[in-house]
Design a protein around this motif. Sequence first.
Motif, PDB file in Angstrom:
ATOM      1  N   ILE A   1       0.824  -1.229   0.136  1.00 40.96           N
ATOM      2  CA  ILE A   1      -0.288   0.146  -0.032  1.00 40.96           C
ATOM      3  C   ILE A   1       0.962   1.336  -0.048  1.00 40.96           C
ATOM      4  CG2 ILE A   1      -1.820   1.359   1.370  1.00 40.96           C
ATOM      5  CD1 ILE A   1      -2.826  -1.338   2.247  1.00 40.96           C
ATOM      6  N   ILE A   2       2.036   1.133   0.509  1.00 38.21           N
ATOM      7  CA  ILE A   2       2.923   2.340   0.591  1.00 38.21           C
ATOM      8  C   ILE A   2       3.987   2.311  -0.414  1.00 38.21           C
ATOM      9  CG2 ILE A   2       5.013   3.117   2.010  1.00 38.21           C
ATOM     10  CD1 ILE A   2       3.330   2.662   4.598  1.00 38.21           C
ATOM     11  N   ILE A   3       4.535   1.108  -0.644  1.00 38.24           N
ATOM     12  CA  ILE A   3       5.796   1.274  -1.647  1.00 38.24           C
ATOM     13  C   ILE A   3       5.440   0.999  -3.230  1.00 38.24           C
ATOM     14  CG2 ILE A   3       7.455   0.570   0.244  1.00 38.24           C
ATOM     15  CD1 ILE A   3       7.436  -2.036  -1.038  1.00 38.24           C
ATOM     16  N   GLU A   4       4.213   0.341  -3.290  1.00 36.36           N
ATOM     17  CA  GLU A   4       3.782  -0.127  -4.728  1.00 36.36           C
ATOM     18  C   GLU A   4       3.058   1.003  -5.501  1.00 36.36           C
ATOM     19  OE1 GLU A   4       4.799  -2.611  -6.204  1.00 36.36           O
ATOM     20  OE2 GLU A   4       5.652  -3.597  -4.542  1.00 36.36           O
ATOM     21  N   GLY A   5       2.329   0.946  -6.621  1.00 38.31           N
ATOM     22  CA  GLY A   5       1.758   1.991  -7.361  1.00 38.31           C
ATOM     23  C   GLY A   5       0.287   2.421  -6.718  1.00 38.31           C
ATOM     24  N   SER A   6      -0.056   3.532  -7.446  1.00 38.92           N
ATOM     25  CA  SER A   6      -1.487   4.047  -6.936  1.00 38.92           C
ATOM     26  C   SER A   6      -2.739   3.060  -6.794  1.00 38.92           C
ATOM     27  CB  SER A   6      -1.802   5.302  -7.489  1.00 38.92           C
ATOM     28  OG  SER A   6      -2.061   5.053  -8.959  1.00 38.92           O
ATOM     29  N   GLU A   7      -2.704   2.058  -7.805  1.00 37.91           N
ATOM     30  CA  GLU A   7      -3.551   0.968  -7.589  1.00 37.91           C
ATOM     31  C   GLU A   7      -3.904   0.182  -6.341  1.00 37.91           C
ATOM     32  OE1 GLU A   7      -4.987  -3.046  -9.938  1.00 37.91           O
ATOM     33  OE2 GLU A   7      -3.243  -2.076 -10.669  1.00 37.91           O
ATOM     34  N   GLU A   8      -2.798   0.001  -5.709  1.00 39.48           N
ATOM     35  CA  GLU A   8      -2.854  -0.423  -4.420  1.00 39.48           C
ATOM     36  C   GLU A   8      -3.640   0.256  -3.394  1.00 39.48           C
ATOM     37  OE1 GLU A   8      -1.883  -3.712  -3.390  1.00 39.48           O
ATOM     38  OE2 GLU A   8      -1.342  -4.032  -5.661  1.00 39.48           O
ATOM     39  N   ARG A   9      -3.312   1.566  -3.397  1.00 35.23           N
ATOM     40  CA  ARG A   9      -4.029   2.685  -2.458  1.00 35.23           C
ATOM     41  C   ARG A   9      -5.334   2.647  -2.772  1.00 35.23           C
ATOM     42  NH1 ARG A   9       1.086   3.692  -2.917  1.00 35.23           N
ATOM     43  NH2 ARG A   9       1.278   4.980  -4.650  1.00 35.23           N
ATOM     44  N   ARG A  10      -5.752   2.569  -3.992  1.00 38.15           N
ATOM     45  CA  ARG A  10      -7.085   2.876  -4.629  1.00 38.15           C
ATOM     46  C   ARG A  10      -7.983   1.404  -4.122  1.00 38.15           C
ATOM     47  NH1 ARG A  10      -4.901   5.097  -9.231  1.00 38.15           N
ATOM     48  NH2 ARG A  10      -4.954   3.046 -10.359  1.00 38.15           N
ATOM     49  N   LYS A  11      -7.213   0.427  -4.300  1.00 39.58           N
ATOM     50  CA  LYS A  11      -7.824  -1.085  -3.684  1.00 39.58           C
ATOM     51  C   LYS A  11      -8.309  -0.935  -2.232  1.00 39.58           C
ATOM     52  CE  LYS A  11      -5.533  -4.670  -4.964  1.00 39.58           C
ATOM     53  NZ  LYS A  11      -4.511  -5.485  -5.797  1.00 39.58           N
ATOM     54  N   PHE A  12      -7.361  -0.319  -1.571  1.00 42.49           N
ATOM     55  CA  PHE A  12      -7.560  -0.183  -0.031  1.00 42.49           C
ATOM     56  C   PHE A  12      -8.768   0.604   0.320  1.00 42.49           C
ATOM     57  CE2 PHE A  12      -7.296   2.429   3.579  1.00 42.49           C
ATOM     58  CZ  PHE A  12      -7.319   1.807   4.644  1.00 42.49           C
ATOM     59  N   VAL A  13      -9.016   1.812  -0.590  1.00 39.74           N
ATOM     60  CA  VAL A  13     -10.205   2.711  -0.383  1.00 39.74           C
ATOM     61  C   VAL A  13     -11.516   1.744  -0.775  1.00 39.74           C
ATOM     62  CG1 VAL A  13     -11.405   4.621  -1.131  1.00 39.74           C
ATOM     63  CG2 VAL A  13      -8.962   4.759  -0.480  1.00 39.74           C
TER      64      VAL A  13
ATOM     65  N   ARG B   1     -15.983   8.027  -2.786  1.00 42.64           N
ATOM     66  CA  ARG B   1     -14.806   7.851  -2.223  1.00 42.64           C
ATOM     67  C   ARG B   1     -14.255   9.359  -1.417  1.00 42.64           C
ATOM     68  NH1 ARG B   1     -11.144   5.930  -7.471  1.00 42.64           N
ATOM     69  NH2 ARG B   1     -11.318   3.662  -7.259  1.00 42.64           N
ATOM     70  N   LYS B   2     -14.812  10.499  -1.967  1.00 43.23           N
ATOM     71  CA  LYS B   2     -14.709  11.595  -1.308  1.00 43.23           C
ATOM     72  C   LYS B   2     -15.488  11.697   0.149  1.00 43.23           C
ATOM     73  CE  LYS B   2     -15.599  16.655  -2.077  1.00 43.23           C
ATOM     74  NZ  LYS B   2     -16.775  17.114  -1.650  1.00 43.23           N
ATOM     75  N   MET B   3     -16.599  11.218   0.171  1.00 42.77           N
ATOM     76  CA  MET B   3     -17.161  11.060   1.605  1.00 42.77           C
ATOM     77  C   MET B   3     -16.492  10.089   2.624  1.00 42.77           C
ATOM     78  SD  MET B   3     -21.238  10.674   0.761  1.00 42.77           S
ATOM     79  CE  MET B   3     -21.732  10.394   2.029  1.00 42.77           C
ATOM     80  N   PHE B   4     -15.876   9.140   1.943  1.00 41.98           N
ATOM     81  CA  PHE B   4     -15.205   8.259   2.854  1.00 41.98           C
ATOM     82  C   PHE B   4     -14.104   8.770   3.345  1.00 41.98           C
ATOM     83  CE2 PHE B   4     -11.329   5.302   2.780  1.00 41.98           C
ATOM     84  CZ  PHE B   4     -11.659   4.510   3.852  1.00 41.98           C
ATOM     85  N   MET B   5     -13.137   9.396   2.492  1.00 37.84           N
ATOM     86  CA  MET B   5     -11.722  10.013   2.859  1.00 37.84           C
ATOM     87  C   MET B   5     -12.158  11.249   4.014  1.00 37.84           C
ATOM     88  SD  MET B   5      -9.641   8.190   1.629  1.00 37.84           S
ATOM     89  CE  MET B   5      -8.307   9.066   2.590  1.00 37.84           C
ATOM     90  N   GLU B   6     -13.201  11.886   3.718  1.00 35.48           N
ATOM     91  CA  GLU B   6     -13.623  12.941   4.855  1.00 35.48           C
ATOM     92  C   GLU B   6     -13.919  12.230   6.156  1.00 35.48           C
ATOM     93  OE1 GLU B   6     -16.835  15.011   2.895  1.00 35.48           O
ATOM     94  OE2 GLU B   6     -15.623  16.346   1.554  1.00 35.48           O
ATOM     95  N   ALA B   7     -14.509  11.217   6.246  1.00 36.19           N
ATOM     96  CA  ALA B   7     -14.693  10.420   7.642  1.00 36.19           C
ATOM     97  C   ALA B   7     -13.504   9.769   8.027  1.00 36.19           C
ATOM     98  CB  ALA B   7     -15.888   9.599   7.458  1.00 36.19           C
ATOM     99  N   PHE B   8     -12.613   9.248   7.183  1.00 40.44           N
ATOM    100  CA  PHE B   8     -11.547   8.518   7.530  1.00 40.44           C
ATOM    101  C   PHE B   8     -10.520   9.080   8.013  1.00 40.44           C
ATOM    102  CE2 PHE B   8      -7.753   5.838   6.109  1.00 40.44           C
ATOM    103  CZ  PHE B   8      -8.087   4.756   6.724  1.00 40.44           C
TER     104      PHE B   8
END
Length: 366
Positions: free
Chosen positions: A124-136, A197-204
């Motif tokens: 999630i930290i060292i790989e590409g952005s796809e891993e971080r989107r998958k987390f969300v 995603r925006k609503m999730f991140m605002e809460a997260f």
Amino acid sequence: MWLQKLSLLNFKNYAEAELSFSETVNAFAGDNGAGKTNLLDAIHYLCLCKSYFNPIDVQQILQGADFFMLQGVFERAAQTEVIACSLKRSQKKQFKRNKKEYQRLADHIGLFPLVMISPYDISIIIEGSEERRKFVDNSISQTDNHYLDELIAYNKHLQNRNSLLRQIADTGRYDPQLLEIFNERLVASGQRIFEKRKMFMEAFIPVFNKHYHYLTEDAEQVELVYESQLLHDDFAGLLQRNTERDRILERTTTGIHKDELSFTIHGLPMKKFGSQGQQKSFLIALKLAQYTYLQQQKGFKPLLLLDDIFDKLDEKRTRKLMQMVSHDDFGQIFITDTNAERILRIFDDISVPVKLFNVDKGTVTS
């Protein structure tokens, strides 16, 4: 919600196993390669219809066997629920809830929410952005059963638009009206995903900050930021303005498939400037925030799976973490470690009972 019993047949390195669990903390101890993580993965499979580590279902079957079966007995909303999964080679995976087979696996996602923390999460930290989107996406899909459908639709529209762009490049024939139809479909689906995603991140993000500060006692200054082209621009306008660029590159260069999470420590990229311990603390805070978010959305406590959690964490952060997850805010926990004595000592120090299982080459004893 908690898992009372787990049965495995021909799953990974287990020919057969049946386990009964404590409602609070359960720990699997044994050497590396003994099969501790496979037990966590079996629980993950029953809750989220797939392995945490390997997307190829047939590779979960014990070598030399023709099928695998998993069954979990859960208590949820004061009712007993039996979840069963089976897979035969060259056949479709079957998932059943109380002996009734699902027509769509997506209908199961979110009924038995789960958060897993594993050494593999470093991607999630060292790989590409796809891993971080998958987390969300994993977090949102466990609370919104339409979100997965929306993602599938968006990816289909994206694939179709990219195919059209390649076709235009190959043939030289450009139909602006047809491209506009593809744009409209992509925008409709993409806008809905962006809003969620925006609503999730605002809460997260505030929950993440709270967990990180507690875990590290404010030892470092970190920041988590959601980055999306749609935060600053209209999606339809973005596609319109980038039409020529997209035609040259033969792919769609703007949209929610470019969303990113930025992780920094003292204003610098966590990927490059965070130590292994700092990166692990960041990941744990991410996952605990995911847990808190799921609990708030679902109204009950998810399962928490901690794989090899003590590695690369100093004693102070380990103690803080165990104090946190053993608190009333958390429910049933499953932990793996190579050192049984360390597990017993840590939980004895914080006066929390633990049910210990010894794992040895696919055999489990409690």
